[in-house]
Each structure stands twice: as C-alpha cells, then as structure tokens.
Design a protein around this motif. Structure first.
Motif, PDB file in Angstrom:
ATOM      1  N   TYR A  53      15.519  51.063   5.573  1.00  0.00           N
ATOM      2  CA  TYR A  53      15.894  52.408   6.789  1.00  0.00           C
ATOM      3  C   TYR A  53      15.238  53.523   5.772  1.00  0.00           C
ATOM      4  O   TYR A  53      15.178  54.407   6.484  1.00  0.00           O
ATOM      5  CB  TYR A  53      17.267  52.123   6.812  1.00  0.00           C
ATOM      6  N   LEU A  89       8.724  56.618  13.283  1.00  0.00           N
ATOM      7  CA  LEU A  89       8.897  55.402  12.197  1.00  0.00           C
ATOM      8  C   LEU A  89      10.777  55.032  12.317  1.00  0.00           C
ATOM      9  O   LEU A  89      10.459  54.220  12.593  1.00  0.00           O
ATOM     10  CB  LEU A  89       7.838  54.771  11.083  1.00  0.00           C
ATOM     11  N   ALA A  90      10.623  56.214  11.653  1.00  0.00           N
ATOM     12  CA  ALA A  90      11.893  56.275  11.211  1.00  0.00           C
ATOM     13  C   ALA A  90      13.085  56.172  12.492  1.00  0.00           C
ATOM     14  O   ALA A  90      14.012  55.130  12.517  1.00  0.00           O
ATOM     15  CB  ALA A  90      12.480  57.634  10.505  1.00  0.00           C
ATOM     16  N   SER A  93      12.938  52.989  13.894  1.00  0.00           N
ATOM     17  CA  SER A  93      13.770  51.413  13.093  1.00  0.00           C
ATOM     18  C   SER A  93      15.022  52.005  13.850  1.00  0.00           C
ATOM     19  O   SER A  93      16.260  50.981  14.111  1.00  0.00           O
ATOM     20  CB  SER A  93      13.383  51.704  11.773  1.00  0.00           C
ATOM     21  N   GLY A  96      15.902  50.323  17.307  1.00  0.00           N
ATOM     22  CA  GLY A  96      16.476  48.801  16.948  1.00  0.00           C
ATOM     23  C   GLY A  96      17.690  48.470  16.489  1.00  0.00           C
ATOM     24  O   GLY A  96      17.709  47.680  17.030  1.00  0.00           O
ATOM     25  N   PHE A  97      18.231  49.558  15.897  1.00  0.00           N
ATOM     26  CA  PHE A  97      19.437  49.021  15.107  1.00  0.00           C
ATOM     27  C   PHE A  97      21.193  49.919  15.879  1.00  0.00           C
ATOM     28  O   PHE A  97      21.149  48.692  15.959  1.00  0.00           O
ATOM     29  CB  PHE A  97      19.181  50.158  13.370  1.00  0.00           C
ATOM     30  N   THR A 103      20.331  57.292  18.859  1.00  0.00           N
ATOM     31  CA  THR A 103      19.283  58.028  17.869  1.00  0.00           C
ATOM     32  C   THR A 103      19.073  59.295  18.718  1.00  0.00           C
ATOM     33  O   THR A 103      18.865  59.602  17.966  1.00  0.00           O
ATOM     34  CB  THR A 103      17.976  56.387  18.144  1.00  0.00           C
TER      35      THR A 103
END
Length: 492
Positions: A53, A89-90, A93, A96-97, A103
């Motif tokens: 990550y 991109l961060a 991720s 998804g987490f 987020t």
C-alpha cells in the motif's frame, strides 16, 4: 519619474488577469472554510495493511527524484499528471481496502487538515516575497557573499525559507554572474537560507509548520534548538568563507564596470505584509474560541478559518499594491508555486496509507522502523530519530517525513514538547537540516536551483548536488550527534 508611472501601472491590473485571479482566490477562500485540525475518523485499519500500500507513495517520490533527471521535457509538461496518477492509484487501493466512505474521509483529512494550511502559508510567503526587489551592484567578494548568506539565514525563520530564498537569490546570482566558479555559492545558499536558517519557527520551514498545525507551540523550536542551529549555521558559514576565498583567488581581476549603483530595496510594503503574516500565525495560535465543526471526522476550527482567510487576503494585497515591474524584474512567475502545489498535493494523498500503517505501531507493516527508533525499555532513541528523519527527509521531502516520525513518536504534542522534548527536537532538526541534502528535500531547493540554471549558473545534477552537500553536511551532523554541548541527542 519612471518609478511613479511604474507604481501606477502596478495598481491597475489587466481585467482578464484580475477576473481569473479573483476566481482562484474565491475558490481558495471557500476551501479554506473547511477543516484544519484533528485526525479524521477514517476507519482505515493500518494494522491490516501490508507494505504494497506504500508503493504509490514511493513511486511518486521516485518520480520526483528521477523524472527531471531522466525525462526533463516530459516531466516539465506532465508532472501534475504523474502526481495525480500516483494519487489515484493510492486512493483506488484504499477503496478496495476500506470502502468509499473511509477513503473519502481519509482524503478530506489529508487535503484539508494536512495540506491546505501548509500550501496557503507557502503561497502567501511566495507571493509577498516575490514583490520585494533588491537592486544595485554588489561585488562578489567572499565577505559580501557570506554577508548575504548570513542575512538570509537570519531571515529564514522570520519570512520562511521560501521567502528568504526568493528575496535574496536573484541579487546573489547577479553579483556572482561573471565569476567562473559560482555554483558553490548557490549550493551553500540552498543549504543555509533554504534549509538550516528556517529551524527556529513554524514560519521558517514547512515541517515545522506541519508541527504547528498539530499543536506544537510557535516558539518551541526557538527555545529548544537555537544552540544547535547556531552551531551548524556558524560552521557552515565558516566553511563557505574558506571555499569561496580559495575560489575567489583564482578569479581574473574584474574590469572597470564604472561607478557601482547603490543597493536599494523596493516594494517595502511587502515587509509590512510579511509582518502581517507573522501576526496572523501568532494570533491563530493564541486565540482559541472553542468553536468547531465536524466534517467526515475532521474538525473545523474557527481560528484556522480566520488565519487562512487572512493569509490569502495578505497575498491579494501584495499583488494589488506591488508594481508589476517589481515582480517582472525579479523574474517572478507562478510556475514554481504551481509545481510545488501539485506535487505536494500528490504527496499528501499518496502518504495516507503510510500514515495509517505507521499509526498501527508494532502491529503495522513499519514495526521494524518503530523498533529501530525505540529502545527495548520503550524509550525513544533520539539519535535514531534524528538520522532516520533526516535521511528520509532528503529523499522523501521533509514535510511529510516530519509528519511520519511525529506520528511514530506518538503524535501527542504536549507529551512531545515536554516528556519527549529530545525526541521532538531530533525530529525537527533532522527534517530541517537534512532537507538540504538533495534538491527534493525541501520545496525551495528546487526553486533556487531552477532560477540559478535559468540565469546561466551551471548547477550540478541531482546526484552531483547530493555528493557536494553530503560532503559538507554529513561530517557536521556526526559532530552534532556527539557534541557535549548538544545534549538533546542521546542513545538509550
């Protein structure tokens, strides 16, 4: 007479430029009405995250380091897109987490509690300092150069490393333009004025302002590390004088250039505005009305709203009151602050999962780092904090690195300023001093290097600068580590 006409023209901005600028100011003001303090309740479980990550953060910083070196034309035109790509991109991720809402809360906190106050201060200092014009002829003697460096070092904690660097770099370049050996002058300028000199107040250097936003007292670093800063700055000035005197002896005698023009400072209204910036920060630190709002877990404090609005208003006054010709003579453009704003926005977003993992302490993916800076009995190792913070600051930029280790040390400003004052001093010194080791260690470094290159000074490459700066600084930092006069740093 030209000066009178110039001042009148300076107060009459082009209508299209004024409308565009006012729209930008209005947007910034709206954003400023959003939160500025406290960690958001993001719901991100850093203990459940693994090291991949952190890859977007590492990729962005690697791009900043190597992009200008390997792909200069592409980087110059697309650095904002590169930063945005790593940031997205961060965020992807994290979705998804932890899901969209967690987020979003983390993004709101990163942008409004961490980034906005930082960039508003940097923007206001850049704009106001850009309106101060130093004219006249300065002879490029070792004494004159050392005087400029000493003045800039003293100014840096008052007007910021960015402000001091932007005020003095062009007069320094003009004075040394005809010397065959002049790159070392700019290198020491970066080290002293753009870094070490800013160690004594939150105005001085971005990492200290990040600490201020997290509750560190305004004058804490002034009281705590003034002696260490004096030692480092004094030794650096002495080394510079020796090197510059040696270089100066090999220079051909200057020709007859006629009578020297007296040194004059124009745009003095901006000195008043810099004092207003300082007053705004002090007022926001002392005035605590207790009025706050919560947005997605991030608190909005009234004093922060007022501070940021005041900083933007001061920048607007500088643009309005300063003649355009002063900024033109300074070579002032919006590109340097635009570049810093875009890249730092990307950094503050991509660092979100790294902060979450660090916050997990011994349960997170960076438990090894916590072990490296903590003794078996749980006490922090000040020397380890100094070196880890410093070396990472050189390559990861010192503002987010300061934040990383601030959180790693517990993140409680009251504890860090008192029971763990040595730890906070080590983090502060490492972030500020060692930000000078590379062009990307601190925001003004790259600005100064770019201005010097544009004015015909052959600056060393990224790694060339690293070797030169490291050769001067690393021995000083080793000395600082073992000096009895600097008892803050101790192994446990």
């Amino acid at each position: 007479m030209p000066l009178v006409r110039s001042r009148r023209r300076g107060a009459s901005l082009d209508p299209n430029r004024l409308v565009t600028w006012l729209r930008s100011l209005a947007l910034a003001a709206i954003l400023t009405l959003l939160p500025q303090h406290a960690w958001a309740a993001t719901g991100l479980d850093g203990a459940a995250m693994r090291w991949p990550y952190a890859l977007p953060f590492a990729g962005l910083l690697l791009s900043i380091a190597l992009g200008p070196l390997l792909f200069p034309k592409f980087w110059h035109h697309h650095y904002g897109k590169v930063a945005a790509a790593w940031s997205l991109l961060a965020l992807a991720s994290l979705v998804g987490f932890g899901g969209i809402m967690a987020t979003l809360a983390a993004l709101v906190h990163a942008m409004l509690a961490e980034y906005l106050g930082f960039i508003v201060l940097l923007f206001s200092l850049y704009v106001v300092a850009g309106g101060i014009l130093v004219t006249g002829d300065i002879k490029a003697t070792p004494a004159a150069n050392a005087g400029i460096l000493a003045l800039g070092t003293l100014m840096a904690s008052v007007v910021g490393t960015t402000g001091a660097a932007m005020i003095l770099i062009r007069p320094l370049i003009r004075a040394n333009r005809l010397r065959r050996h002049n790159a070392h002058v700019v290198i020491f300028f970066i080290i002293l004025v753009a870094n070490v000199g800013g160690a004594l107040s939150p105005l001085g250097d971005p990492p200290l302002f990040v600490g201020f936003l997290h509750g560190v007292d305004f004058f804490w670093t002034t009281r705590t590390i003034w002696l260490q800063t004096t030692i480092v700055a004094g030794l650096l000035l002495a080394i510079f004088v020796v090197i510059d005197a040696w270089r100066f002896r090999s220079e051909p005698p200057p020709g007859d250039a006629g009578p020297a023009r007296p040194v004059r400072v124009r745009g003095l209204v901006n000195l008043v505005l810099i004092a207003a910036i300082v007053a705004s920060l002090l007022a926001s630190a002392m005035w605590k009305p207790g009025i706050a709002f919560d947005i997605l877990g991030t608190r909005l404090e009234l004093e922060d709203i007022v501070r940021n609005v005041a900083l933007l208003a001061i920048a607007a006054l500088s643009v309005w009151l300063t003649p355009d010709e002063h900024r033109q003579a300074n070579g002032f453009t919006w590109e340097p602050i635009r570049e810093v704003a875009k890249l730092f926005a990307g950094i503050f977003v991509a660092i979100i999962p790294v902060i979450a993992m660090l916050s997990a302490g011994h349960h997170g993916a960076f438990a090894w780092l916590l072990s490296a800076v903590t003794a078996p009995d749980g006490a922090p190792r000040e020397v380890a904090y100094f070196w880890f913070t410093g070396l990472m600051s050189a390559f990861l930029d010192n503002a987010p690195t300061y934040l990383l280790f601030f959180e790693l040390a517990g993140g409680d400003p009251q504890v860090l300023m008192h029971q763990l004052s040595g730890t906070l001093a080590s983090i502060s010194m490492g972030a500020v001093y060692m930000g000078a080791l590379t062009y990307i260690g601190n925001a003004p470094n790259f600005m100064v290097s770019s201005i010097a290159s544009e004015n015909g000074i052959e600056m060393p490459s990224f790694f060339g600068y690293l070797l030169r700066a490291g050769g001067v600084l690393i021995p000083l930092f080793l000395l600082l580590t073992v000096l009895p006069v600097a008892p803050i740093l101790h192994w446990h």
